[in-house]
Design an enzyme around this catalytic site. Structure first.
Site, mmCIF file in Angstrom:
data_model
loop_
_atom_site.group_PDB
_atom_site.id
_atom_site.type_symbol
_atom_site.label_atom_id
_atom_site.label_comp_id
_atom_site.label_asym_id
_atom_site.label_seq_id
_atom_site.Cartn_x
_atom_site.Cartn_y
_atom_site.Cartn_z
ATOM 1 N N TYR A 54 0.829 -1.220 0.000
ATOM 2 C CA TYR A 54 0.000 0.000 0.000
ATOM 3 C C TYR A 54 0.859 1.264 0.000
ATOM 4 O O TYR A 54 0.485 2.280 -0.594
ATOM 5 C CB TYR A 54 -0.991 -0.029 1.173
ATOM 6 N N ASN A 88 -12.753 2.045 -6.074
ATOM 7 C CA ASN A 88 -11.360 2.493 -6.098
ATOM 8 C C ASN A 88 -10.982 3.145 -4.770
ATOM 9 O O ASN A 88 -11.826 3.747 -4.102
ATOM 10 C CB ASN A 88 -11.142 3.481 -7.242
ATOM 11 N N VAL A 89 -9.720 3.020 -4.426
ATOM 12 C CA VAL A 89 -9.234 3.591 -3.169
ATOM 13 C C VAL A 89 -8.438 4.870 -3.433
ATOM 14 O O VAL A 89 -7.908 5.485 -2.503
ATOM 15 C CB VAL A 89 -8.387 2.546 -2.396
ATOM 16 N N ASP A 90 -8.405 5.294 -4.710
ATOM 17 C CA ASP A 90 -7.722 6.552 -5.024
ATOM 18 C C ASP A 90 -8.680 7.724 -4.770
ATOM 19 O O ASP A 90 -9.872 7.516 -4.555
ATOM 20 C CB ASP A 90 -7.223 6.548 -6.485
ATOM 21 N N HIS A 105 -14.483 0.300 -0.844
ATOM 22 C CA HIS A 105 -13.339 -0.523 -0.441
ATOM 23 C C HIS A 105 -12.272 0.261 0.311
ATOM 24 O O HIS A 105 -11.140 -0.176 0.410
ATOM 25 C CB HIS A 105 -12.720 -1.216 -1.678
ATOM 26 N N SER A 172 -14.945 -5.034 -13.597
ATOM 27 C CA SER A 172 -15.206 -6.392 -14.113
ATOM 28 C C SER A 172 -16.408 -7.016 -13.409
ATOM 29 O O SER A 172 -16.820 -8.124 -13.748
ATOM 30 C CB SER A 172 -13.958 -7.262 -13.898
#
Ligand code: APR
Length: 229
Positions: A54, A88-90, A105, A172
């Site tokens: 990470y 997304n974690v951005d 997430h 997906s």
């Protein structure tokens, strides 16, 4: 009263910003085993490996920028009530100007106590073993690992249920409960799925497929939606 739009995004929307997806060729899961870097068992086995994984993704995030697809979604807010539901974690949606973002997430730029998931702090640099949360416990990434609960799904479901328009971009649709959100969209809601690849289409009514990469497909759809109002 503005019409409501719910948008479900995955790694594909950030691909053109230079952030790897997970399951495309050359994706993150080709380089790492999920159970080693994105699971509680992996954390217990080798926390340093998890922190390195990470830390590397956080450093990269600080080097990249939102792309045309992120900005186009932010522009929708001028005429619609928009909720972004992202896997997304951005923070690219926020940096592009989206104001309602649900992170199913977790978030790369936050860290939390290993003992208390609500003890969360901002995190823009590496997390090291020995770094403590305010409660004195070790800091860990504020990321939902495989096998952990997805508390934000409770906030996401009503947003999909009440949407007049539902847009799926760059995912997906293989990870649940996120993928299950498609089943909450109303029958009469207008729906689009944007993806450059032949992703398997969810069996939902009134779903149109735009086979384009996000910077092209999202820009095209947003221009159409803004012209409709
Ligand atoms: N534009 C739009 N979509 C794209 C692009 C692009 N430029 N490039 C790739 N895609 C599509 C792929 O075709 C694929 O359908 O993005 C999708 C990426 O799928 P995944 O890599 O599986 O990413 P995602 O669906 O977000 O994964 C879900 O799995 O590993 C976990 O927690 C992780 O949040 C992640 C979850």
């Amino acid at each position: 009263m503005k019409k409501k739009i719910a948008v479900l995004t995955g790694a594909g929307i950030s691909a053109e910003s230079g952030i790897k997806t997970f399951r495309d060729s050359g994706g993150l899961w080709e380089e790492h085993r999920i159970e080693d870097v994105a699971s509680p068992e992996g954390w217990r086995r080798n926390p340093q490996l998890v922190l390195d994984f990470y830390n590397q993704r956080r450093r990269q995030l600080l080097q990249v920028a939102p792309n045309r697809a992120h900005y186009a979604l932010a522009e929708l807010e001028s005429k619609y009530s928009v909720t972004i539901i992202t896997q997304n974690v951005d923070d690219l949606h926020e940096r592009a100007g989206s104001t309602q973002v649900i992170h199913l997430h977790g978030e790369l730029l936050k860290a939390r106590s290993v003992l208390n998931e609500h003890c969360i702090v901002p995190c823009h640099s590496d997390i090291k073993l020995g770094d403590k949360a305010p409660d004195g416990a070790q800091l860990r990434p504020h990321i939902v690992w495989f096998g952990e609960a997805v508390p934000e799904i409770e906030n996401a479901i009503p947003k999909v249920r009440e949407a007049d328009i539902f847009i799926i971009i760059g995912t997906s649709l293989v990870v649940y409960p996120a993928a299950g959100l498609v089943n909450y969209a109303r029958y009469e809601a207008r729906k689009w799925l944007i993806d450059p690849n032949d992703t398997p289409m969810p069996l939902v009514p009134n779903l149109r497929f735009i086979q384009q990469k996000a910077t092209v497909g999202v820009d095209m759809l947003v221009k159409q939606l803004l012209a409709d109002v």
